[in-house]
Enzyme design. Structure first.
Site, short mmCIF file in Angstrom:
data_model
loop_
_atom_site.label_atom_id
_atom_site.label_comp_id
_atom_site.label_asym_id
_atom_site.label_seq_id
_atom_site.Cartn_x
_atom_site.Cartn_y
_atom_site.Cartn_z
N HIS A 384 -91.86 37.42 19.74
CA HIS A 384 -91.48 36.52 20.84
C HIS A 384 -92.19 35.18 20.71
CE1 HIS A 384 -91.35 35.25 25.26
NE2 HIS A 384 -90.12 35.21 24.81
N GLU A 489 -81.66 38.79 34.21
CA GLU A 489 -82.93 38.41 34.85
C GLU A 489 -82.73 37.75 36.21
OE1 GLU A 489 -84.31 36.10 31.59
OE2 GLU A 489 -83.35 34.26 32.25
C1 NOJ Z 1 -86.70 33.18 30.12
C2 NOJ Z 1 -86.03 34.21 29.26
O1 NOJ Z 1 -84.64 34.26 29.48
C3 NOJ Z 1 -86.67 35.54 29.55
O2 NOJ Z 1 -85.98 36.56 28.85
C4 NOJ Z 1 -88.11 35.49 29.19
O3 NOJ Z 1 -88.71 36.69 29.58
C5 NOJ Z 1 -88.82 34.33 29.87
N1 NOJ Z 1 -88.10 33.12 29.74
C6 NOJ Z 1 -90.21 34.10 29.29
O4 NOJ Z 1 -90.09 33.71 27.95
#
Ligand code: NOJ
Length: 682
Positions: A384, A489
């Site tokens: 990541h 999300e």
């Molecule tokens: C936004 C991303 O869409 C999400 O998947 C991620 O967890 C956060 N940013 C932090 O990088």
């Protein structure tokens, strides 16, 4: 050459944005039809030598005569005063194979019209426009040749217009507002939209569906489309904060401007127009790019149970990550994404990202040991890189960052570019950092660099808050997926959670551009602070089939999967790489049903989603092999299921033996869906 006289309405459209004399005569300087003859394109020169085109389908106007050309900052405009040097029509037909995708084989069959022009009274400057006319749409682009009288090209405006010829309904998101294409999809009469991102999906009065987009966006600014007047749309290039939107030197081609054109919404999705208009794979052997499913130290952060930064509730600890690796190994997931593993999350990273290290783990995260542990268990860590859109910090570390992962066997990286519009921090050619738009020419360059640099290290990329997809996965098959719309999300965060028609809209808008890392499969149907999903549990399963991504996350936390073993079985079974895809029915924002054939077995999968309305959709099984018996493992909304109450969990799992001659009835609850696996009976 043929002289044509346009209708008064067509002249009104063509001349509405024209300065200078209005005249009725248009000279048709070239034309081509699609291989099946249904679509036709004409290129015209207006009375002042202004360039235009139109598109018809079965003789009916789709795009009325519309302008083509450029305004430049460093030279007189490339608009008007054109005469034709040469015109050529040719035909192309071949079939190519995708290393992964919605279908293995893609037919690339088109007629090409090439019109070479010059501005006699402007130093004989040359420009060509090339149209490719397919049965399912049209792509066109401009070619700038190498010419001493115009070696540097500074484009301020691309004057390409799309005069939509029939009253239309549009599904659109505003451009230039929220980076990462995360606006809610709006539905409006086309004449009422503002400046839109693409794909821009439209339904015309006679039912024809059209989607405007672009292909092969390379070293150029993203194209937005701006409503000029009525239904006249014009390309607007994402602005640079430093001057002209596009600056190029020597010969170059623009991205393709594309229009998918189909009888219905399903036909729009079935088109491979943008992929076909991209260059073939430039990476050679890409067997190291692995479509697969993954789980992650992720949803718990969005639920606010754990944190990205180190501390008492740190998510990315060695212990917790081992737990996820064990869970992945036990349940057959290839990947474990770990966010918050690296130093720098303490600062206000969404507004700067300057403190991120992409090589230094937090002390409580033993990266080498975890990578080795994962490998031993047949699992890979997924890396990541949240950058906060600070490209100064990121590009400075990129090579080391990829090299570190590659050395540890981490072969895919999710990247992130969280920021506010206009605040991506670019290194600047002169070494002076500057802020700008993520979809400007420099932004486009960065996203491509991130992918090609990753490829050097044999790493695949899943970009969040990305530039839109224009089919570059064909050229760079390590660009496995991206976000580029509101993902799941938002159901954790609210403000608001995703609406009930979200997926039925995405399929025929955002998903026309390519795969999306939607992060489906949250069976608990609840976000942070008790926010509730507008979905039944069956729809969460269907999303794995309907929202395509070669790398797909099973997003929920292991504890929740333990609560719903029956539903979890489908998530374990469903593949992410397909031999074939068929859209069986659909209406934008209302419902969609897809059948996809697994690339590595004889299984078929079906996913269906609906908006807030309950529906019964007939499902003829004629896509199955004739003469075979299949076991259909059906995951459907129960009779009580409804996204508005606790019955959203009402899921029925049942088995039936079926053949290609059967027709099932898909009963979808309000906010519901259905997922089915068809496996040949042995
Ligand atoms: C936004 C991303 O869409 C999400 O998947 C991620 O967890 C956060 N940013 C932090 O990088």
């Amino acid at each position: 050459m043929r002289i044509r006289f346009l209708s008064a309405a067509a002249v009104a459209v063509l001349t509405s944005s024209m300065a200078g004399p209005v005249a009725r005569a248009q000279e048709v300087v070239g034309s081509a039809t699609s291989p099946d003859g249904a679509l036709s394109v004409e290129v015209q020169l207006g009375p002042t030598g202004r360039l235009g085109y139109d598109i018809k389908r079965k003789g009916k106007d789709i795009i009325a005569p519309s302008r083509l050309g450029f305004n430049l900052a460093n030279a007189w405009k490339l608009d008007g005063g054109f005469s034709v040097r040469d015109t050529r029509v040719s035909e192309h037909d071949d079939t190519w194979e995708q290393p992964w995708g919605e279908r293995r084989h893609v037919r690339n069959h088109y007629r090409e019209l090439r019109v070479e022009l010059e501005q006699k009274e402007r130093d004989q400057r040359a420009l060509a426009v090339v149209f490719r006319v397919y049965d399912d749409g049209v792509g066109f682009r401009y070619e700038f040749p190498e010419q001493p009288q115009l070696r540097d090209v500074e484009i301020t405006d691309e004057l390409t217009e799309f005069a939509v010829a029939q009253p239309a309904t549009a599904w659109w998101i505003p451009a230039g507002e929220l980076p990462g294409l995360e606006e809610l999809v709006r539905k409006a009469p086309l004449k009422e939209i503002g400046t839109a991102n693409t794909p821009l999906t439209m339904r015309l009065e006679d039912g024809t569906h059209v989607a405007i987009h672009e292909a092969a966006l390379v070293d150029y600014a993203s194209m937005w489309v701006r409503k000029v007047d009525g239904q006249l749309l014009r390309a607007q290039l994402a602005p640079s904060s430093r001057g002209a939107a596009v600056v190029r030197h020597g010969a170059f081609t623009t991205p393709w401007r594309t229009l998918r054109i189909a009888d219905d919404a399903a036909g729009l999705y079935m088109s491979d127009l943008e992929l076909n208009l991209n260059e073939p794979n430039k990476l050679g052997d890409v067997s190291w790019v692995k479509p697969s499913k993954f789980v992650g130290v992720w949803w718990s952060m969005h639920l606010q149970q754990t944190t990205w930064n180190a501390g008492e509730r740190h998510g990315a600890t060695t212990k917790n990550t081992r737990r996820y690796i064990d869970f992945a190994a036990k349940n057959g997931f290839r990947g474990v994404l770990v966010e918050g593993w690296n130093q720098g999350w303490e600062s206000n990273w969404g507004h700067g990202g300057a403190d991120f290290s992409f090589t230094r783990p937090y002390p409580d995260f033993d990266l080498p040991a975890l990578a080795a542990y994962a490998k031993k268990k047949g699992v890979r860590l997924i890396g990541h890189h949240e950058t906060g859109a600070n490209l100064v910090a990121y590009e400075g570390q990129m090579d080391d960052a990829y090299a570190l992962y590659a050395a540890l066997g981490v072969d895919s990286v999710k990247s992130g570019y969280v920021h506010e519009a206009g605040t991506m921090l670019f290194p600047g050619a002169d070494g002076k950092p500057y802020y700008g738009n993520y979809d400007s020419q420099d932004g486009v360059r960065h996203f491509q660099k991130a992918v090609t640099e990753a490829a050097r290290h044999r790493i695949a990329v899943d970009t969040h808050e990305p530039i839109k997809d224009t089919g570059l996965r064909r050229t760079y098959p390590n660009w496995l997926s991206r976000e580029g719309a509101r993902g799941v999300e938002y159901n954790a965060w609210g403000n608001p959670v995703n609406p009930v028609d979200h997926e039925a809209k995405l399929v025929f808008t955002r998903m026309l551009s390519g795969p999306m890392d939607y992060t489906p499969g949250v069976l608990s149907l609840v976000g942070a602070e008790g926010k509730v999903f507008n979905s039944t549990q069956a729809k969460q399963l269907a999303n794995f089939v309907v929202i395509y991504s070669p790398i797909a996350m099973a997003a929920d936390i292991p504890e929740n999967y333990a609560k719903y073993p029956k539903a979890f079985k489908f998530i374990k079974d469903v593949p992410t790489d397909w031999d074939d895809t068929r859209v069986l029915n659909g209406a934008v924002g209302e419902y969609a049903t897809m059948a996809r054939k697994d690339r590595h077995s004889d299984d078929w999968y079906v996913g269906a989603v609906t908006d807030g309305e309950a529906r019964t959709l007939p499902l003829p099984l004629s896509f199955l092999d004739a003469g075979k018996d299949y076991v259909a493992e059906i995951y459907r909304d129960g009779d009580q299921a409804d996204y508005r109450n606790e019955h959203r969990f009402d899921l029925v799992v049942e088995k039936r033996t079926v053949t290609a001659r059967d027709t099932l009835q898909l009963k979808l609850a309000p906010g519901g869906g259905q997922a089915i696996r068809f496996a040949p009976k042995h």
